[in-house]
Motif scaffolding. Structure first.
Motif, PDB file in Angstrom:
ATOM      1  N   GLU A  59     -47.126 -35.522  32.317  1.00  0.00           N
ATOM      2  CA  GLU A  59     -46.575 -34.169  32.134  1.00  0.00           C
ATOM      3  C   GLU A  59     -47.604 -33.255  31.457  1.00  0.00           C
ATOM      4  O   GLU A  59     -48.154 -33.582  30.402  1.00  0.00           O
ATOM      5  CB  GLU A  59     -45.282 -34.229  31.302  1.00  0.00           C
ATOM      6  CG  GLU A  59     -44.658 -32.850  31.112  1.00  0.00           C
ATOM      7  CD  GLU A  59     -43.197 -32.906  30.677  1.00  0.00           C
ATOM      8  OE1 GLU A  59     -42.518 -33.912  30.952  1.00  0.00           O
ATOM      9  OE2 GLU A  59     -42.749 -31.925  30.063  1.00  0.00           O
ATOM     10  N   ASN A 110     -46.656 -33.866  37.046  1.00  0.00           N
ATOM     11  CA  ASN A 110     -45.376 -33.361  36.570  1.00  0.00           C
ATOM     12  C   ASN A 110     -45.649 -32.074  35.786  1.00  0.00           C
ATOM     13  O   ASN A 110     -46.388 -32.073  34.807  1.00  0.00           O
ATOM     14  CB  ASN A 110     -44.693 -34.397  35.687  1.00  0.00           C
ATOM     15  CG  ASN A 110     -43.406 -33.857  35.099  1.00  0.00           C
ATOM     16  OD1 ASN A 110     -42.725 -33.065  35.733  1.00  0.00           O
ATOM     17  ND2 ASN A 110     -43.089 -34.266  33.890  1.00  0.00           N
ATOM     18  N   GLU A 151     -43.166 -29.599  34.709  1.00  0.00           N
ATOM     19  CA  GLU A 151     -42.000 -28.863  34.204  1.00  0.00           C
ATOM     20  C   GLU A 151     -42.150 -28.394  32.761  1.00  0.00           C
ATOM     21  O   GLU A 151     -41.309 -27.656  32.275  1.00  0.00           O
ATOM     22  CB  GLU A 151     -40.735 -29.708  34.333  1.00  0.00           C
ATOM     23  CG  GLU A 151     -40.751 -30.933  33.430  1.00  0.00           C
ATOM     24  CD  GLU A 151     -39.353 -31.458  33.146  1.00  0.00           C
ATOM     25  OE1 GLU A 151     -38.420 -31.089  33.857  1.00  0.00           O
ATOM     26  OE2 GLU A 151     -39.239 -32.241  32.183  1.00  0.00           O
ATOM     27  N   THR A 157     -44.442 -31.738  40.517  1.00  0.00           N
ATOM     28  CA  THR A 157     -43.075 -32.261  40.491  1.00  0.00           C
ATOM     29  C   THR A 157     -42.338 -31.751  39.247  1.00  0.00           C
ATOM     30  O   THR A 157     -42.955 -31.206  38.334  1.00  0.00           O
ATOM     31  CB  THR A 157     -43.057 -33.807  40.507  1.00  0.00           C
ATOM     32  OG1 THR A 157     -43.651 -34.295  39.299  1.00  0.00           O
ATOM     33  CG2 THR A 157     -43.799 -34.360  41.721  1.00  0.00           C
ATOM     34  N   GLY A 158     -41.019 -31.957  39.245  1.00  0.00           N
ATOM     35  CA  GLY A 158     -40.208 -31.432  38.152  1.00  0.00           C
ATOM     36  C   GLY A 158     -39.255 -32.467  37.592  1.00  0.00           C
ATOM     37  O   GLY A 158     -39.368 -33.670  37.851  1.00  0.00           O
ATOM     38  N   GLY A 159     -38.306 -31.937  36.842  1.00  0.00           N
ATOM     39  CA  GLY A 159     -37.287 -32.767  36.212  1.00  0.00           C
ATOM     40  C   GLY A 159     -36.175 -31.864  35.740  1.00  0.00           C
ATOM     41  O   GLY A 159     -35.865 -30.860  36.384  1.00  0.00           O
ATOM     42  N   ILE A 186     -37.210 -28.004  35.348  1.00  0.00           N
ATOM     43  CA  ILE A 186     -37.949 -27.311  36.405  1.00  0.00           C
ATOM     44  C   ILE A 186     -37.471 -25.879  36.618  1.00  0.00           C
ATOM     45  O   ILE A 186     -38.232 -25.004  37.024  1.00  0.00           O
ATOM     46  CB  ILE A 186     -37.924 -28.119  37.736  1.00  0.00           C
ATOM     47  CG1 ILE A 186     -38.888 -27.510  38.773  1.00  0.00           C
ATOM     48  CG2 ILE A 186     -36.518 -28.244  38.297  1.00  0.00           C
ATOM     49  CD1 ILE A 186     -40.329 -27.556  38.413  1.00  0.00           C
ATOM     50  N   ASN A 197     -39.296 -36.839  44.637  1.00  0.00           N
ATOM     51  CA  ASN A 197     -39.047 -36.599  43.213  1.00  0.00           C
ATOM     52  C   ASN A 197     -37.559 -36.874  42.909  1.00  0.00           C
ATOM     53  O   ASN A 197     -36.683 -36.421  43.647  1.00  0.00           O
ATOM     54  CB  ASN A 197     -39.396 -35.127  42.922  1.00  0.00           C
ATOM     55  CG  ASN A 197     -39.400 -34.733  41.446  1.00  0.00           C
ATOM     56  OD1 ASN A 197     -39.484 -33.548  41.128  1.00  0.00           O
ATOM     57  ND2 ASN A 197     -39.345 -35.680  40.533  1.00  0.00           N
ATOM     58  N   VAL A 218     -41.852 -40.140  42.335  1.00  0.00           N
ATOM     59  CA  VAL A 218     -42.014 -39.726  40.940  1.00  0.00           C
ATOM     60  C   VAL A 218     -40.613 -39.663  40.341  1.00  0.00           C
ATOM     61  O   VAL A 218     -39.801 -38.811  40.710  1.00  0.00           O
ATOM     62  CB  VAL A 218     -42.724 -38.362  40.836  1.00  0.00           C
ATOM     63  CG1 VAL A 218     -42.851 -37.960  39.365  1.00  0.00           C
ATOM     64  CG2 VAL A 218     -44.092 -38.408  41.502  1.00  0.00           C
ATOM     65  N   HIS A 239     -38.390 -39.003  37.272  1.00  0.00           N
ATOM     66  CA  HIS A 239     -38.380 -38.317  35.979  1.00  0.00           C
ATOM     67  C   HIS A 239     -37.144 -38.780  35.212  1.00  0.00           C
ATOM     68  O   HIS A 239     -36.027 -38.336  35.480  1.00  0.00           O
ATOM     69  CB  HIS A 239     -38.345 -36.803  36.219  1.00  0.00           C
ATOM     70  CG  HIS A 239     -38.692 -36.009  35.016  1.00  0.00           C
ATOM     71  ND1 HIS A 239     -39.997 -35.766  34.626  1.00  0.00           N
ATOM     72  CD2 HIS A 239     -37.914 -35.414  34.086  1.00  0.00           C
ATOM     73  CE1 HIS A 239     -39.993 -35.040  33.521  1.00  0.00           C
ATOM     74  NE2 HIS A 239     -38.750 -34.814  33.167  1.00  0.00           N
ATOM     75  N   THR A 268     -42.001 -40.474  34.703  1.00  0.00           N
ATOM     76  CA  THR A 268     -42.460 -39.349  33.878  1.00  0.00           C
ATOM     77  C   THR A 268     -41.317 -38.980  32.928  1.00  0.00           C
ATOM     78  O   THR A 268     -40.247 -39.563  32.974  1.00  0.00           O
ATOM     79  CB  THR A 268     -42.840 -38.116  34.734  1.00  0.00           C
ATOM     80  OG1 THR A 268     -41.679 -37.678  35.456  1.00  0.00           O
ATOM     81  CG2 THR A 268     -43.946 -38.441  35.719  1.00  0.00           C
ATOM     82  N   HIS A 269     -41.552 -37.970  32.091  1.00  0.00           N
ATOM     83  CA  HIS A 269     -40.588 -37.348  31.163  1.00  0.00           C
ATOM     84  C   HIS A 269     -40.831 -37.713  29.701  1.00  0.00           C
ATOM     85  O   HIS A 269     -40.741 -36.843  28.840  1.00  0.00           O
ATOM     86  CB  HIS A 269     -39.129 -37.682  31.524  1.00  0.00           C
ATOM     87  CG  HIS A 269     -38.127 -37.148  30.530  1.00  0.00           C
ATOM     88  ND1 HIS A 269     -37.810 -35.810  30.447  1.00  0.00           N
ATOM     89  CD2 HIS A 269     -37.373 -37.767  29.573  1.00  0.00           C
ATOM     90  CE1 HIS A 269     -36.899 -35.638  29.482  1.00  0.00           C
ATOM     91  NE2 HIS A 269     -36.628 -36.796  28.939  1.00  0.00           N
TER      92      HIS A 269
END
Ligand SMILES: [Fe+2]
Length: 269
Positions: free
Chosen positions: A8, A37, A39, A64-66, A69, A114, A150, A152, A176-177
């Protein structure tokens, strides 16, 4: 094929780490595709349009997001126009954007998927990512064996479970996250590269990229305090995954490099 999954990107420090270090890392390692990532790029909370465009310019292929985003409201509209920015695929289908993207890397077609986890996501509650992923796999594998997931999510057990669910079907399941690189990178039995968390691009001597003082206040008194970006010991973190022509993983190697460029520190502190 080599894919760099960046951790991230947190605030201006993360932007500076990517700006100054991504191109040499890509060149020196023969990386074909860069996924990050994003976000938390805009002050740690959300992704603004200008920051997204800047990251593409720096050489990232897919953002990418979570759960964060859509924190910057402009992203709710912009994501419909930029298909290289993903939001988790387990958002409602009618939500802005998309959670899955096919793209060509050299002569190969690749799918990036994602997903958002369920545990400890207090602001967003989405469809079960395990059911969504399981249902999508047949359709994706009919298109390509290069499937990059990915995930999250907050809880390592949730991420590990996704790795084993998709082992042999996904080329990689990258968590991720948490923004803290885990020491569990490995190739699972049926050829899926896995790590619970691929770390962060941003300050290492911090709390998740933020100044510790305000995080201590929040945890101690249970009241709101704004988080501020930190610039101490800036790092570029992530993993490089090597895939064979069959889409199975051959290697997963951590990246953890210090950023020596101090210009962001001088101008933004
Ligand atoms: Fe997150």
């Amino acid at each position: 094929m080599k894919i760099l999954f960046l951790g991230e990107i947190v605030g201006k420090a993360g932007l500076m780490a990517v700006k100054s270090m991504l191109k040499p890392v890509v060149r020196d390692n023969g990386v074909d595709l860069v996924i990050a990532n994003a976000e938390g790029v805009t002050s740690g909370f959300g992704l603004g349009v200008q920051h997204a465009m800047t990251l593409f310019k720096y050489g990232i292929d897919i953002l990418t997001g979570g759960e964060k985003i859509f924190y910057k409201l402009e992203m709710q509209e912009f994501i419909n126009r930029k298909d290289r920015i993903l939001r988790p695929a387990n958002y409602p289908e009618a939500a802005p954007g998309r959670g899955l993207k096919y793209l060509n890397v050299g002569t190969q077609k690749v799918c990036v998927l994602n997903l958002l986890g369920m545990a400890d996501m207090q602001t967003v509650h989405l469809a079960n990512p395990f059911i969504i992923a399981d249902n999508l796999m047949d359709k994706i594998l009919a298109e390509t064996p290069f499937v990059l997931v990915v995930f999250h999510a907050s809880m390592t057990a949730e991420k590990g479970t996704m790795g084993y669910l998709l082992d042999g079907r996904a080329s990689a399941v990258i968590g991720t996250h948490c923004k803290v690189m885990s020491a569990d990178s490995r190739i699972l039995e049926h050829g899926t590269a896995f790590i619970s968390d691929n770390g962060r691009c941003g300050s290492f001597m911090s709390v998740g990229g933020f100044l510790p003082e305000n995080e201590i206040y929040k945890m101690t008194y249970g009241t709101f305090r704004r988080s501020f970006e930190c610039f101490d010991d800036n790092r570029l973190q992530g993993v490089i995954v090597t895939l064979g022509d069959d889409g199975r993983a051959q290697a997963i190697e951590p990246v953890n490099m210090k950023c020596t460029d101090k210009s962001v520190e001088e101008s933004d502190r």
